[in-house]
Every structure is written in C-alpha cells, then in structure tokens.
Design a protein around this motif. Structure first.
Motif, PDB file in Angstrom:
ATOM      1  N   TRP A 189       0.810  -1.216   0.000  1.00 39.65           N
ATOM      2  CA  TRP A 189       0.000   0.000   0.000  1.00 39.65           C
ATOM      3  C   TRP A 189       0.840   1.261   0.000  1.00 39.65           C
ATOM      4  CZ3 TRP A 189      -4.549   0.222  -1.869  1.00 39.65           C
ATOM      5  CH2 TRP A 189      -5.283  -0.963  -1.950  1.00 39.65           C
ATOM      6  N   PHE A 190       2.082   1.196   0.442  1.00 41.72           N
ATOM      7  CA  PHE A 190       2.976   2.333   0.217  1.00 41.72           C
ATOM      8  C   PHE A 190       3.251   2.470  -1.265  1.00 41.72           C
ATOM      9  CE2 PHE A 190       6.924   4.524  -0.379  1.00 41.72           C
ATOM     10  CZ  PHE A 190       6.909   5.534   0.566  1.00 41.72           C
ATOM     11  N   SER A 191       3.538   1.351  -1.913  1.00 41.66           N
ATOM     12  CA  SER A 191       3.828   1.387  -3.344  1.00 41.66           C
ATOM     13  C   SER A 191       2.631   1.868  -4.143  1.00 41.66           C
ATOM     14  CB  SER A 191       4.260  -0.007  -3.820  1.00 41.66           C
ATOM     15  OG  SER A 191       4.617   0.005  -5.181  1.00 41.66           O
ATOM     16  N   LEU A 192       1.429   1.395  -3.790  1.00 42.86           N
ATOM     17  CA  LEU A 192       0.231   1.820  -4.506  1.00 42.86           C
ATOM     18  C   LEU A 192      -0.114   3.277  -4.220  1.00 42.86           C
ATOM     19  CD1 LEU A 192      -2.077  -1.331  -4.120  1.00 42.86           C
ATOM     20  CD2 LEU A 192      -0.786  -0.609  -6.129  1.00 42.86           C
ATOM     21  N   GLY A 193       0.330   3.796  -3.079  1.00 43.13           N
ATOM     22  CA  GLY A 193       0.048   5.182  -2.737  1.00 43.13           C
ATOM     23  C   GLY A 193       0.954   6.180  -3.432  1.00 43.13           C
ATOM     24  N   VAL A 211       3.822  -9.247  -5.255  1.00 42.92           N
ATOM     25  CA  VAL A 211       3.809  -8.433  -4.040  1.00 42.92           C
ATOM     26  C   VAL A 211       4.933  -8.838  -3.098  1.00 42.92           C
ATOM     27  CG1 VAL A 211       2.483  -7.855  -1.966  1.00 42.92           C
ATOM     28  CG2 VAL A 211       1.344  -7.951  -4.195  1.00 42.92           C
ATOM     29  N   ARG A 212       5.098 -10.131  -2.862  1.00 41.57           N
ATOM     30  CA  ARG A 212       6.032 -10.602  -1.845  1.00 41.57           C
ATOM     31  C   ARG A 212       7.492 -10.516  -2.294  1.00 41.57           C
ATOM     32  NH1 ARG A 212       4.354 -16.453  -0.473  1.00 41.57           N
ATOM     33  NH2 ARG A 212       5.700 -16.202   1.343  1.00 41.57           N
ATOM     34  N   LYS A 213       7.764 -10.766  -3.571  1.00 39.96           N
ATOM     35  CA  LYS A 213       9.153 -10.838  -4.012  1.00 39.96           C
ATOM     36  C   LYS A 213       9.638  -9.581  -4.723  1.00 39.96           C
ATOM     37  CE  LYS A 213       9.390 -15.876  -4.274  1.00 39.96           C
ATOM     38  NZ  LYS A 213       9.736 -17.062  -5.108  1.00 39.96           N
ATOM     39  N   PHE A 214       8.797  -8.997  -5.594  1.00 40.52           N
ATOM     40  CA  PHE A 214       9.274  -7.835  -6.346  1.00 40.52           C
ATOM     41  C   PHE A 214       9.034  -6.537  -5.589  1.00 40.52           C
ATOM     42  CE2 PHE A 214       8.532  -4.326  -9.311  1.00 40.52           C
ATOM     43  CZ  PHE A 214       9.793  -4.260  -9.877  1.00 40.52           C
ATOM     44  N   ILE A 215       7.769  -6.273  -5.208  1.00 45.60           N
ATOM     45  CA  ILE A 215       7.465  -4.985  -4.572  1.00 45.60           C
ATOM     46  C   ILE A 215       8.146  -4.860  -3.222  1.00 45.60           C
ATOM     47  CG2 ILE A 215       5.606  -3.582  -3.600  1.00 45.60           C
ATOM     48  CD1 ILE A 215       3.793  -4.558  -5.797  1.00 45.60           C
ATOM     49  N   PRO A 267      12.241  -0.291  -1.866  1.00 47.66           N
ATOM     50  CA  PRO A 267      13.453   0.484  -1.550  1.00 47.66           C
ATOM     51  C   PRO A 267      13.816   1.482  -2.637  1.00 47.66           C
ATOM     52  CG  PRO A 267      13.791  -1.847  -1.061  1.00 47.66           C
ATOM     53  CD  PRO A 267      12.503  -1.751  -1.808  1.00 47.66           C
ATOM     54  N   LEU A 268      13.667   1.106  -3.908  1.00 53.18           N
ATOM     55  CA  LEU A 268      14.012   2.019  -5.001  1.00 53.18           C
ATOM     56  C   LEU A 268      13.074   3.219  -5.040  1.00 53.18           C
ATOM     57  CD1 LEU A 268      14.821  -0.543  -7.845  1.00 53.18           C
ATOM     58  CD2 LEU A 268      16.441   0.844  -6.528  1.00 53.18           C
ATOM     59  N   VAL A 269      11.792   2.989  -4.797  1.00 54.80           N
ATOM     60  CA  VAL A 269      10.833   4.089  -4.806  1.00 54.80           C
ATOM     61  C   VAL A 269      11.091   5.038  -3.636  1.00 54.80           C
ATOM     62  CG1 VAL A 269       8.398   4.666  -4.543  1.00 54.80           C
ATOM     63  CG2 VAL A 269       9.063   2.814  -6.052  1.00 54.80           C
ATOM     64  N   VAL A 270      11.391   4.484  -2.461  1.00 53.93           N
ATOM     65  CA  VAL A 270      11.685   5.332  -1.296  1.00 53.93           C
ATOM     66  C   VAL A 270      12.912   6.196  -1.575  1.00 53.93           C
ATOM     67  CG1 VAL A 270      12.448   5.314   1.111  1.00 53.93           C
ATOM     68  CG2 VAL A 270      10.587   3.823   0.378  1.00 53.93           C
ATOM     69  N   LEU A 271      13.940   5.615  -2.169  1.00 56.16           N
ATOM     70  CA  LEU A 271      15.138   6.380  -2.495  1.00 56.16           C
ATOM     71  C   LEU A 271      14.835   7.505  -3.477  1.00 56.16           C
ATOM     72  CD1 LEU A 271      17.864   3.578  -2.799  1.00 56.16           C
ATOM     73  CD2 LEU A 271      17.677   5.333  -1.029  1.00 56.16           C
ATOM     74  N   LEU A 321      16.684   9.941 -13.227  1.00 55.74           N
ATOM     75  CA  LEU A 321      16.663   8.631 -12.567  1.00 55.74           C
ATOM     76  C   LEU A 321      15.497   8.525 -11.602  1.00 55.74           C
ATOM     77  CD1 LEU A 321      17.921   5.897 -11.975  1.00 55.74           C
ATOM     78  CD2 LEU A 321      19.434   7.019 -10.320  1.00 55.74           C
ATOM     79  N   ALA A 322      15.268   9.589 -10.808  1.00 51.15           N
ATOM     80  CA  ALA A 322      14.190   9.547  -9.821  1.00 51.15           C
ATOM     81  C   ALA A 322      12.831   9.431 -10.501  1.00 51.15           C
ATOM     82  CB  ALA A 322      14.237  10.797  -8.938  1.00 51.15           C
TER      83      ALA A 322
END
Length: 427
Positions: A31-35, A165-169, A175-179, A286-287
């Motif tokens: 849900w962080f990724s979807l947000g 969800v479990r392996k890729f996201i 981590p890449l999106v947070v960075l 990149l971002a």
C-alpha cells in the motif's frame, strides 16, 4: 444436495488458509507502493493555488489519515472474512443488486488503468525529448510507448499476484521508490529552504476551494482504492496486521506524494508542468524513471482487482484470463482517452464509493455477518442511493462543510442501526 452455482467462484468464496501469506510488512509495502504516483503529486500541486499552503498541508495530513483509515478498516474486514471486494458487496447488498456496484467498480478500474498508462506514456515521452532529443513525428511515439507499457502490464497479468507483491514490490520495488522520493524531496526541499519560507507558508489561496472541500479531494484518492483493498487483504494472515500495515503504508505514501507536489509547484512555478519540473531537478531523470516504473504496479493493482470483480460476474473465466483481457482493453483506452482534469473524476468516484462503503462498514464492521440470501437487500440499496444524493447535495449547496465525511458518517450510522442482528461471512 446440489452445490450453489457460484461454488467455484473464487471472488465470492473465502480465501483458503494456504493462500493467506501476507504479513504486516507485505501489506505496508504493497500500500505504500500503490500510494506513490504522479497523479497524487499532480493533485498536491493543484491544492496550493486553491487554498493556500497552510490549509493545503492541513488538508493533506487530515485527509490522508482519514482516507487511509477507511482503507485499513475495510482491509481488516476483508482479511477477517476472507472475501474479495465483490464478496463484501454481495454480503451487504444481495446477490442480484450487488452486480451494479461490481460493474461500476470495473468501469472505474478501467478508467484508472487508462489514466496510469497515459501518465507513464507522457512521462516516458518527456524523458525521451528532454534527455535524448527523441521527438517522433505525428502519433508514432504515442502509439509505440503506449503499446510498450501496455505489453508490460499484460505480461505482469500473466504471472502471480502473490509472487509480485512478496518478491518484487517488497524486496526491490519499495526500496528504489523510497530512495527516489527521498532524492526528489531533498532537491525541492533544498530549493524551498533557499527561498522565502515565510512567504511560502503564509501564501493565501485564491478562494476557489475551502479547507473541507480540499480534504474531500485528498480523501477521494484513498477512497478510490476502497473497492480494491479487500482483494489483497483477504490474503493476509491476521486482520490486525492487515489493518495497521495498510493504514501506515498508504497514509505515509499519500502524505509524502501530496507534499512533494506542493513543493514542486512552489519551486517550479505554476506554468511548469509536473513532469518537466521533476526532470529539471538534479538527478531527476533517474528519480522520475523509478517513479514511472512504480506506476506500473498501480496499473497492475487496478487490473488485478478488476479481474477479480469480473470473475465474480462470469466465473467461467479465470481471474488470470480476465486480467489479460482487461489489460489489453485498458491499453486500447489509453490510446484514445485524453487527460482531462482529475477533480471531477475523483469527485464522481468519491460520491459513489464513499456511501457504498459507508453501508458496508456499517453492516459488516461487527465481524459477524451473514451473506444475504436475497437478490436485493432493500434497506442497504436505498441507503447507498440516498448517500449518493446527499453527497451531491452537499457538494453543490453546502461545499463549506465538505461532502465525504458528513455523508460517510450519516450513511455508516444509519447502516449500523439497521444492520441484521446475526450475520456470517458464509457465501
């Protein structure tokens, strides 16, 4: 005794224990990724000119917490019951009438996915033009890039949602999106610190929107995910972890992306579009690229949930087959769908799904519910329709009070008062 015709309907049958593999971290990561998304940033950029900085920030924080709380509450019901969103609708509104909100959900998911593909396409073309000088003639670039993103989405639909969800996201995507968000926040935050912070914080709005109306717009984004959340939460091990993980993950992403949109529009100026502003930042290529890659899981989330809902209506086609068909259909829509203002679209969705889930939460929040054996539950159906009317009346005649929260409170309270005394989740 003969089994019911929907016995093999995966969408209307509680998920078996073997498929309940999501822990707290999986819910939070999903849900962080979807947000995270460019669409959220665009709405954040829209708020500041309308209500000013202070009210925009207040609306973002409060609206995100309330909207994410509704998501989390629904996630717990979905996890505890093991039912999909379509299953919750059947349990509340009756097996016949529930088809209407299920169809409306599929339609909105088709629209959202097409929006996502358009955002990814336009962002890709902007990167190609700004950094590589690629400017295709006519509609060649639009066609090519849309088909490429559509092909990737279709390929993902052929795989397993649980594995994605479990392996890729959880392991790589998050981590890449947070960075990327940290980097963009640092770049625009640094530029903001170099400017007049007092002027930024005290910037007034143009009066086109009040605080509660701004909150409605913020709440509309998490509310648009309400018809999807149970499709994922039902795979959770515990209702409490599904609730807390969903709430924290989505609220944090929603607040962050809205706030980033506010910073971008302030630093770049009102005449600069969001994608161009992000590209002009140091390391923005990149971002932005990472954010665009993250958009694909939003599109995947929409199509997967749409395929579960479609399977509930036509169970002779598997969820995977429906997913492939919907992915192709959304790619076609993205080729012809223009990007209009999101505000009317979000307001319309909110007016439908806020009262829809107000009734569901009021009827099923006690944790003991019974699937209706009737084609139509008249009180639930009438309450939903009345809620839609109340929402639009408030929007048109009393916008200063907002529409989402009053409608939700009224519908929930009446639904709770009129709930059946004994219910079970059996379908």
């Amino acid at each position: 005794m003969a089994q019911p015709s929907f016995f093999n309907n995966e969408a209307l049958t509680p998920i078996p224990q073997a498929q309940r593999v999501f822990g707290w971290s999986a819910h939070a990561a999903l849900w962080f990724s979807l947000g995270v998304g460019l669409l959220v940033m665009q709405i954040g950029a829209y708020l500041v000119p309308a209500v000013g900085t202070r009210d925009a920030v207040l609306a973002i924080v409060l609206g995100s917490l309330v909207g994410s709380g509704l998501l989390a509450w629904t996630a717990r019901i979905g996890c505890d019951s093991g039912l999909s969103s379509a299953g919750l609708m059947h349990a509340t509104y009756g097996s016949g009438f529930a088809r209407l909100p299920v169809v409306l959900n599929i339609v909105q998911l088709l629209g959202w996915t097409a929006f996502e593909l358009v955002v990814m396409r336009d962002g890709t073309l902007a990167i190609a033009k700004e950094h590589f000088g690629w400017m295709p003639q006519g509609n060649q670039g639009t066609l090519l890039v849309t088909l490429l993103w559509g092909a990737l989405l279709t390929a993902l639909m052929a795989g397993s949602m649980l594995t994605l969800v479990r392996k890729f996201i959880s392991r790589y995507g998050l981590p890449l999106v947070v960075l990327s968000l940290l980097w963009l926040s640092w770049q625009f935050g640094r530029k903001l610190m170099e400017s007049d912070l007092h002027a930024f914080w005290t910037r007034p709005g143009d009066g086109s929107m009040g605080l509660l109306s701004a909150m409605d717009l913020v709440i509309a984004m998490p509310v648009s995910w309400l018809p999807l959340v149970a499709d994922y939460a039902r795979h959770g091990r515990q209702g409490r972890s599904a609730m807390s993980g969903t709430w924290l993950g989505y609220a944090l992403a929603n607040i962050w992306c809205y706030a980033l949109g506010v910073m971008v529009v302030t630093v770049a100026g009102p005449d600069t579009d969001l994608v161009t502003a992000l590209l002009l930042a140091q390391g923005g290529l990149l971002a932005l690229g990472l954010v665009l890659v993250d958009e694909i899981d939003n599109a995947y989330g929409d199509v997967y949930s749409g395929s579960v809902s479609a399977h509930s209506l036509a169970p002779w086609w598997s969820v995977r087959r429906w997913g492939l068909l919907l992915a192709v259909a959304c790619t076609g829509l993205a080729l012809v769908l223009p990007m209009h203002s999101l505000e009317p679209f979000l307001t319309l969705l909110s007016s439908v799904f806020v009262p829809l889930y107000g009734v569901i939460l009021g009827r099923l929040s006690q944790g003991t519910t019974t699937a209706s054996q009737r084609l139509v539950e008249p009180s639930a159906a009438l309450l939903w329709i009345a809620g839609i009317a109340v929402y639009h009346l408030l929007t048109n005649y009393a916008p200063q009070f907002g529409a989402a929260l009053p409608t939700l409170a009224l519908v929930f309270f009446v639904a709770w008062l009129t709930r059946p005394l004994r219910i079970t989740y059996a379908l």
